[in-house]
Motif scaffolding. Structure first.
Motif, PDB file in Angstrom:
ATOM      1  N   SER A 140       0.810  -1.180   0.122  1.00  0.00           N
ATOM      2  CA  SER A 140      -0.092   0.030   0.009  1.00  0.00           C
ATOM      3  C   SER A 140       0.664   1.209   0.062  1.00  0.00           C
ATOM      4  O   SER A 140       0.463   2.280  -0.519  1.00  0.00           O
ATOM      5  CB  SER A 140      -1.017  -0.174   1.297  1.00  0.00           C
ATOM      6  N   GLU A 141       1.961   1.024   0.496  1.00  0.00           N
ATOM      7  CA  GLU A 141       2.861   2.266   0.477  1.00  0.00           C
ATOM      8  C   GLU A 141       3.814   2.360  -1.037  1.00  0.00           C
ATOM      9  O   GLU A 141       4.472   3.562  -0.914  1.00  0.00           O
ATOM     10  CB  GLU A 141       4.137   2.269   1.647  1.00  0.00           C
ATOM     11  N   ILE A 142       3.808   1.382  -1.464  1.00  0.00           N
ATOM     12  CA  ILE A 142       4.367   1.264  -2.816  1.00  0.00           C
ATOM     13  C   ILE A 142       3.852   1.759  -4.053  1.00  0.00           C
ATOM     14  O   ILE A 142       3.984   2.545  -4.937  1.00  0.00           O
ATOM     15  CB  ILE A 142       4.933  -0.092  -3.219  1.00  0.00           C
ATOM     16  N   VAL A 143       2.295   1.072  -4.026  1.00  0.00           N
ATOM     17  CA  VAL A 143       1.330   1.128  -5.206  1.00  0.00           C
ATOM     18  C   VAL A 143       1.088   2.749  -5.453  1.00  0.00           C
ATOM     19  O   VAL A 143       0.754   3.457  -4.291  1.00  0.00           O
ATOM     20  CB  VAL A 143       0.265   0.346  -5.072  1.00  0.00           C
ATOM     21  N   GLY A 144       1.211   3.411  -6.763  1.00  0.00           N
ATOM     22  CA  GLY A 144       0.635   4.553  -6.966  1.00  0.00           C
ATOM     23  C   GLY A 144       1.946   5.440  -6.813  1.00  0.00           C
ATOM     24  O   GLY A 144       1.814   6.574  -7.084  1.00  0.00           O
ATOM     25  N   LYS A 145       3.162   5.201  -6.162  1.00  0.00           N
ATOM     26  CA  LYS A 145       4.444   5.747  -6.116  1.00  0.00           C
ATOM     27  C   LYS A 145       5.295   5.624  -7.398  1.00  0.00           C
ATOM     28  O   LYS A 145       4.941   4.502  -8.150  1.00  0.00           O
ATOM     29  CB  LYS A 145       5.117   5.518  -4.866  1.00  0.00           C
ATOM     30  N   THR A 146       6.314   6.243  -7.448  1.00  0.00           N
ATOM     31  CA  THR A 146       7.343   5.993  -8.620  1.00  0.00           C
ATOM     32  C   THR A 146       8.525   5.650  -7.734  1.00  0.00           C
ATOM     33  O   THR A 146       8.640   6.065  -6.495  1.00  0.00           O
ATOM     34  CB  THR A 146       7.332   7.310  -9.588  1.00  0.00           C
ATOM     35  N   ASP A 147       9.545   5.371  -8.496  1.00  0.00           N
ATOM     36  CA  ASP A 147      11.037   5.235  -8.001  1.00  0.00           C
ATOM     37  C   ASP A 147      11.544   6.368  -7.104  1.00  0.00           C
ATOM     38  O   ASP A 147      12.210   6.302  -6.399  1.00  0.00           O
ATOM     39  CB  ASP A 147      12.189   4.669  -9.065  1.00  0.00           C
ATOM     40  N   TYR A 148      11.284   7.734  -7.781  1.00  0.00           N
ATOM     41  CA  TYR A 148      11.564   8.929  -7.119  1.00  0.00           C
ATOM     42  C   TYR A 148      11.048   8.867  -5.686  1.00  0.00           C
ATOM     43  O   TYR A 148      11.660   9.768  -4.951  1.00  0.00           O
ATOM     44  CB  TYR A 148      11.028  10.144  -7.811  1.00  0.00           C
ATOM     45  N   ASP A 149      10.265   7.981  -5.298  1.00  0.00           N
ATOM     46  CA  ASP A 149       9.744   8.389  -3.646  1.00  0.00           C
ATOM     47  C   ASP A 149      10.472   7.425  -2.847  1.00  0.00           C
ATOM     48  O   ASP A 149      10.295   7.444  -1.751  1.00  0.00           O
ATOM     49  CB  ASP A 149       8.158   7.539  -3.714  1.00  0.00           C
ATOM     50  N   PHE A 150      11.315   6.411  -3.449  1.00  0.00           N
ATOM     51  CA  PHE A 150      11.918   5.587  -2.695  1.00  0.00           C
ATOM     52  C   PHE A 150      13.522   5.596  -2.687  1.00  0.00           C
ATOM     53  O   PHE A 150      14.166   4.950  -1.745  1.00  0.00           O
ATOM     54  CB  PHE A 150      11.534   3.893  -3.202  1.00  0.00           C
ATOM     55  N   VAL A 151      14.073   5.945  -3.768  1.00  0.00           N
ATOM     56  CA  VAL A 151      15.398   5.806  -3.908  1.00  0.00           C
ATOM     57  C   VAL A 151      15.776   7.263  -4.249  1.00  0.00           C
ATOM     58  O   VAL A 151      15.020   8.172  -4.780  1.00  0.00           O
ATOM     59  CB  VAL A 151      16.163   4.968  -4.966  1.00  0.00           C
ATOM     60  N   ASP A 152      17.432   7.538  -4.329  1.00  0.00           N
ATOM     61  CA  ASP A 152      17.728   9.073  -4.620  1.00  0.00           C
ATOM     62  C   ASP A 152      17.576   9.102  -6.106  1.00  0.00           C
ATOM     63  O   ASP A 152      17.514   8.200  -7.076  1.00  0.00           O
ATOM     64  CB  ASP A 152      19.232   9.010  -4.428  1.00  0.00           C
ATOM     65  N   ILE A 153      17.633  10.479  -6.536  1.00  0.00           N
ATOM     66  CA  ILE A 153      17.217  10.666  -7.928  1.00  0.00           C
ATOM     67  C   ILE A 153      18.118  10.069  -9.014  1.00  0.00           C
ATOM     68  O   ILE A 153      17.502   9.778  -9.988  1.00  0.00           O
ATOM     69  CB  ILE A 153      17.115  12.376  -8.012  1.00  0.00           C
ATOM     70  N   SER A 192      18.241   6.284 -13.287  1.00  0.00           N
ATOM     71  CA  SER A 192      18.684   4.922 -13.933  1.00  0.00           C
ATOM     72  C   SER A 192      17.439   4.126 -14.130  1.00  0.00           C
ATOM     73  O   SER A 192      17.267   3.311 -15.209  1.00  0.00           O
ATOM     74  CB  SER A 192      19.680   4.422 -13.148  1.00  0.00           C
ATOM     75  N   PHE A 193      16.665   3.823 -13.153  1.00  0.00           N
ATOM     76  CA  PHE A 193      15.450   2.825 -13.041  1.00  0.00           C
ATOM     77  C   PHE A 193      14.349   3.164 -14.255  1.00  0.00           C
ATOM     78  O   PHE A 193      14.023   2.540 -14.954  1.00  0.00           O
ATOM     79  CB  PHE A 193      14.647   2.739 -11.890  1.00  0.00           C
ATOM     80  N   ARG A 194      14.315   4.483 -14.323  1.00  0.00           N
ATOM     81  CA  ARG A 194      13.158   4.930 -15.430  1.00  0.00           C
ATOM     82  C   ARG A 194      13.630   4.847 -16.783  1.00  0.00           C
ATOM     83  O   ARG A 194      12.722   4.583 -17.717  1.00  0.00           O
ATOM     84  CB  ARG A 194      13.003   6.540 -15.159  1.00  0.00           C
ATOM     85  N   GLU A 195      15.194   5.212 -16.773  1.00  0.00           N
ATOM     86  CA  GLU A 195      15.865   4.924 -18.303  1.00  0.00           C
ATOM     87  C   GLU A 195      15.717   3.315 -18.661  1.00  0.00           C
ATOM     88  O   GLU A 195      15.309   3.201 -19.922  1.00  0.00           O
ATOM     89  CB  GLU A 195      17.246   5.279 -18.269  1.00  0.00           C
ATOM     90  N   THR A 224      21.500   0.752  -2.434  1.00  0.00           N
ATOM     91  CA  THR A 224      22.183   1.035  -1.179  1.00  0.00           C
ATOM     92  C   THR A 224      20.927   1.411  -0.195  1.00  0.00           C
ATOM     93  O   THR A 224      20.132   2.180  -0.534  1.00  0.00           O
ATOM     94  CB  THR A 224      23.106   2.366  -1.317  1.00  0.00           C
ATOM     95  N   PHE A 225      20.893   0.760   0.892  1.00  0.00           N
ATOM     96  CA  PHE A 225      19.965   0.986   1.928  1.00  0.00           C
ATOM     97  C   PHE A 225      20.475   2.159   2.732  1.00  0.00           C
ATOM     98  O   PHE A 225      21.427   1.823   3.547  1.00  0.00           O
ATOM     99  CB  PHE A 225      19.822  -0.516   2.732  1.00  0.00           C
ATOM    100  N   ALA A 226      19.507   2.942   3.233  1.00  0.00           N
ATOM    101  CA  ALA A 226      19.615   4.107   3.970  1.00  0.00           C
ATOM    102  C   ALA A 226      19.943   3.793   5.547  1.00  0.00           C
ATOM    103  O   ALA A 226      20.672   4.501   6.181  1.00  0.00           O
ATOM    104  CB  ALA A 226      18.669   4.989   3.819  1.00  0.00           C
ATOM    105  N   ASP A 227      19.359   2.591   5.850  1.00  0.00           N
ATOM    106  CA  ASP A 227      19.316   2.254   7.360  1.00  0.00           C
ATOM    107  C   ASP A 227      20.642   2.103   7.790  1.00  0.00           C
ATOM    108  O   ASP A 227      21.208   2.135   8.837  1.00  0.00           O
ATOM    109  CB  ASP A 227      18.192   0.965   7.683  1.00  0.00           C
ATOM    110  N   ASP A 228      21.545   1.018   6.994  1.00  0.00           N
ATOM    111  CA  ASP A 228      22.704   0.728   7.572  1.00  0.00           C
ATOM    112  C   ASP A 228      23.987   0.918   6.387  1.00  0.00           C
ATOM    113  O   ASP A 228      24.901   0.771   6.671  1.00  0.00           O
ATOM    114  CB  ASP A 228      22.777  -0.789   7.838  1.00  0.00           C
ATOM    115  N   GLY A 229      23.115   1.574   5.252  1.00  0.00           N
ATOM    116  CA  GLY A 229      24.364   1.703   4.193  1.00  0.00           C
ATOM    117  C   GLY A 229      24.966   0.723   3.252  1.00  0.00           C
ATOM    118  O   GLY A 229      25.854   1.025   2.641  1.00  0.00           O
ATOM    119  N   HIS A 230      24.542  -0.603   3.696  1.00  0.00           N
ATOM    120  CA  HIS A 230      24.961  -1.572   2.905  1.00  0.00           C
ATOM    121  C   HIS A 230      24.326  -1.664   1.501  1.00  0.00           C
ATOM    122  O   HIS A 230      23.335  -1.176   1.095  1.00  0.00           O
ATOM    123  CB  HIS A 230      24.794  -2.911   3.451  1.00  0.00           C
TER     124      HIS A 230
END
Length: 811
Positions: A173-186, A191-194, A213-219
């Motif tokens: 429910s937090e993903i549907v309706g959103k784009t990649d710009y809502d979850f990862v850096d621009i 790149s995803f959009r391309e 790259t995951f923001a919580d622990d940087g891995h």
């Protein structure tokens, strides 16, 4: 200036709206597509009357202004905004707009920004429709161990599986309706959009490797992503299916180790070759995938797996990538030992020594047959009714939209049929839903059998079906008539008994019809009209078809009545022949054209323009044409007995259907013999349009008749086919200049040139010329001065009944 002109020319050719904002002059250029989206005309878009913020929805302006401000102040790397506008016609639309600076000043501030915008209104509307299919998709998506998701062509997530949720730590429910710009850096989102765009532009799935790259622990983790465009039956892209799995560990091993035993622990099939591409080793997964054992392939070239489905250009590009980049990956079609061709995802890596020389090639392969099947199943669940396998509402609306656009372009009329089964609830209540479903399956089959291949039958739900009929006719009444015929065929087919297991059941339906013939009609409006008409059909007693437009219903009834009266007219020989005089250059009568008239006993004289097209459509032209030929020959017989008229030539019009009747030649000969007339006095007029089809057949028929002495005139010359290649082969005696050229002969130079050309052409072929539609002395004088010696028209005489015609001859 030349560069700027080329730029302007290029943006006018794009399918998206484009704007060019010069911040130094505060001037903005807008493309025609930008104007179209905003409902503006081209003559006002590029002046001070229009500014970029003029049409932004008041509620969205703060957000848009904030996005522009952030970009101008270098707070964001790209200006992007999805918001609403109110176009010039008052319609609210959703647009996706992106801009980028193409020039900056010394301080790094943008001085010129170019942007594009796309109308995403339809996507916003279809987002709700997608929710209906989520429950059906859920089971299939959850069963796939890799990350699976479906995006719209605009990059908006439509659904995903539980593995995707777990990977990103978010609920669907937090993903549907959103784009990649809502979850990862621009940058990653770009790149995803391309990659999405590449998949939509390619006929084969696109494979990409992306570090997350995951923001919580940087891995970071590396994903191998297969993106495949989803198409509808018209070949239009309706979405992008993505399947990813984590290859971080595999890549790490591949980069750290060379040829060693570790490769054979991988689950993918593996091949190791030498620098000459001779197979050295394969693993067990290779054998499981291909069916070849190690002893069968070692020492051979991997081309033994080739299926021949990939051409030479494909392999050339693959080896260019391996040579230049050190690796290649992509989808390929290979052949198993048993001959089965299957889709495979293949990665080939060049292994080099410390001097950079290639020593080996390592290939990993994965059988993606199941992935393909899963993608197909997802498409079926998303766009088709699970019971009848007919298109569902979502796919139907998309096809209807295309049908409306096509109708607006071609001016060809179409129709929408809304079909509801009568008293279907009684069946479900009495015999159960299983029997009801069985009936719906039979109904779907019968509906498909009633329409053409290009038409669409869909199930909206329950016992409601809809049909789109395209390209019915350019004429509205003819389109309505064909719609009625199809509707009556459906009523007849659906009312036949159904064998439902141990039960035999009979049911009827009510049909509402709405015609579409211009771009202003919307899908919702048409559906509403057809629905209203369907309920009107139920009010009339069910088992009926009713049109939304009462006037069209009246027109259909009038057409049916005219067809009925035309049959009566043929049986009772109500027709008459009128005769229009034809004169030579000396004003002497040389003949006449026989023209059919229908004096209806109630409606008076009916124009041939009204009943002849109907007769052509229903094949009634055959008996009508036979009557005209017989009556004309009888008149020639009477003329031959009078010295004043014995040399007159009588012209008779012949239709294409009449000419190509198998017995036409014998009919003409028998009629000539019946009245014992001179065949040289009978002239058959054919039109240029008749030469478009079966030209060789036409030449053969005309040649056989010419041997009897019958003459031929090519009517309406210059308005249609006019191919010299066949003109010289046709056994013609005369070319008839169409009245459309004669009408403006004194004022239109182009018409004068055409007439002079026709006359010169006829003279070079040894043919007579006659001009029809001569109404003034000036027209006749010009024609005579340029070599045309035969004339027909109101200046010389109107079409008259035989007694008036013969009286006029005497005077």
């Amino acid at each position: 200036m030349e560069t700027e002109n080329r730029w302007r020319f290029a943006i006018e050719g794009t399918s998206d709206g484009v704007w060019d904002w010069n911040l130094e002059t505060n001037k903005t250029y807008y493309s025609s597509k930008w104007a179209e989206i905003h409902g503006l005309s081209n003559d006002i878009i590029n002046n001070d009357m229009v500014t970029w913020e003029s049409n932004i929805h008041p509620e969205d302006k703060p957000c848009v202004f904030s996005s522009v401000h952030d970009y101008l102040n270098n707070k964001t790397k790209t200006y992007i905004s999805e918001h609403r506008i109110i176009d010039h016609n008052g319609n609210t639309k959703w647009i996706l707009e992106q801009g980028v600076a193409v020039a900056r000043n010394s301080a790094g501030e943008p001085t010129r920004i170019i942007g594009v915008l796309r109308d995403t209104t339809e996507h916003q509307l279809s987002r709700h429709a997608l929710q209906d299919s989520e429950s059906r998709l859920r089971g299939l998506l959850t069963a796939i161990p890799d990350l699976v998701w479906l995006k719209s062509p605009d990059g908006i997530y439509l659904t995903c599986n539980s593995r995707f949720e777990k990977f990103f730590g978010k609920k669907e429910s937090e993903i549907v309706g959103k784009t990649d710009y809502d979850f990862v850096d621009i940058m990653l989102a770009d790149s995803f959009r391309e990659n999405d765009k590449k998949a939509m532009a390619s006929s084969v799935p696109c494979i990409n490797e992306e570090w997350i790259t995951f923001a919580d622990d940087g891995h970071s983790e590396l994903l191998e992503t297969t993106k495949t465009a989803i198409y509808d039956e018209q070949g239009n892209v309706t979405g992008v299916l993505g399947i990813s799995h984590d290859i971080t560990e595999r890549k790490s091993i591949e980069n750290e180790l060379k040829i060693s035993a570790y490769v054979f622990e991988a689950q993918e099939g593996m091949i190791v070759t030498d620098a000459n591409n001779i197979i050295l080793r394969v693993n067990h997964a290779f054998t499981a995938i291909t069916g070849y054992s190690a002893t069968e392939v070692i020492g051979k070239n991997p081309r033994i797996l080739s299926s021949s489905k990939n051409n030479a250009d494909f392999y050339r590009a693959m080896w260019e990538s391996i040579t230049n980049k050190g690796s290649w990956s992509g989808e390929i079609w290979n052949r198993r030992k048993n001959g089965e061709i299957y889709p495979e995802y293949l990665t080939i890596t060049a292994v080099k020594d410390q001097h950079g020389t290639v020593t080996n090639y390592v290939a990993t392969m994965a059988d993606i047959t199941s992935n393909k099947a899963a993608a197909k199943e997802i498409e079926i669940l998303a766009f088709y009714d699970p019971l009848t396998h007919l298109p569902n509402r979502r796919l139907f609306i998309d096809r209807l939209s295309h049908a409306l656009a096509s109708s607006a372009r071609s001016q060809s009329k179409g129709a929408l049929l809304f079909i509801d089964l009568d008293n279907f609830k009684n069946l479900n209540d009495s015999l159960g839903h299983a029997v009801g479903d069985m009936l719906l399956l039979h109904v779907a089959e019968r509906l498909n059998s009633c329409v053409r291949e290009g038409d669409t039958v869909a199930r909206l739900g329950g016992d409601e079906f809809v049909i789109t009929l395209e390209d019915l006719s350019l004429q509205l009444d003819e389109a309505a008539s064909k719609t009625k015929l199809i509707g009556e065929k459906i009523l007849q087919r659906l009312s036949q008994p159904y064998n439902l297991g141990e039960y035999e059941y009979q049911i009827t339906c009510s049909i509402g019809a709405a015609l579409f013939h211009h771009h202003e009609q919307s899908q919702d409006e048409l559906l509403k009209q057809a629905d209203i008409a369907m309920y009107q059909a139920k009010k009339l007693g069910r088992n009926a078809i009713c049109f939304f437009d009462p006037e069209m219903q009246t027109s259909i009834n009038a057409r049916v009545e005219l067809e009925r009266d035309l049959n009566i007219a043929i049986n009772e020989q109500q027709f008459q022949l009128y005769y229009q005089i034809q004169l030579d250059s000396h004003g002497q009568a040389i003949g006449a054209e026989a023209l059919i008239r229908w004096p209806h006993p109630e409606m008076g004289l009916i124009s041939p323009a009204k009943f002849i097209p109907l007769a052509e459509e229903n094949d009634l032209i055959i008996p009508i044409g036979s009557w005209v030929l017989d009556t004309a020959c009888a008149q020639l017989k009477q003329w031959q007995q009078n010295a004043r008229t014995q040399d007159l030539v009588l012209s008779v019009n012949v239709s294409a259907k009449q000419l190509h009747q198998v017995d036409f030649t014998s009919t003409v000969k028998n009629t000539i013999d019946k009245y014992a007339i001179n065949p040289n006095l009978l002239k058959l007029e054919i039109t240029e349009s008749m030469l478009l089809n079966s030209i060789e057949d036409t030449i053969s028929i005309m040649s056989r008749l010419q041997t009897t002495g019958v003459r031929f005139s090519l009517d309406d010359f210059g308005t249609g086919y006019s191919s010299l290649q066949y003109l010289k082969r046709l056994p013609l005696n005369q070319l008839k200049i169409d009245q459309s050229f004669v009408r403006d002969i004194t004022v239109d130079e182009s018409n004068r040139v055409i007439i002079r050309t026709i006359i010169a052409m006829a003279q070079s072929l040894g043919l007579e010329t006659i001009a029809e539609g001569v109404e003034t002395e000036a027209q006749r004088a010009y024609l005579l001065n340029n070599g045309c010696t035969h004339f027909q028209g109101y200046l010389l005489g109107k079409p008259l009944p035989i007694h008036e015609f013969e009286s006029a001859l005497k005077s």
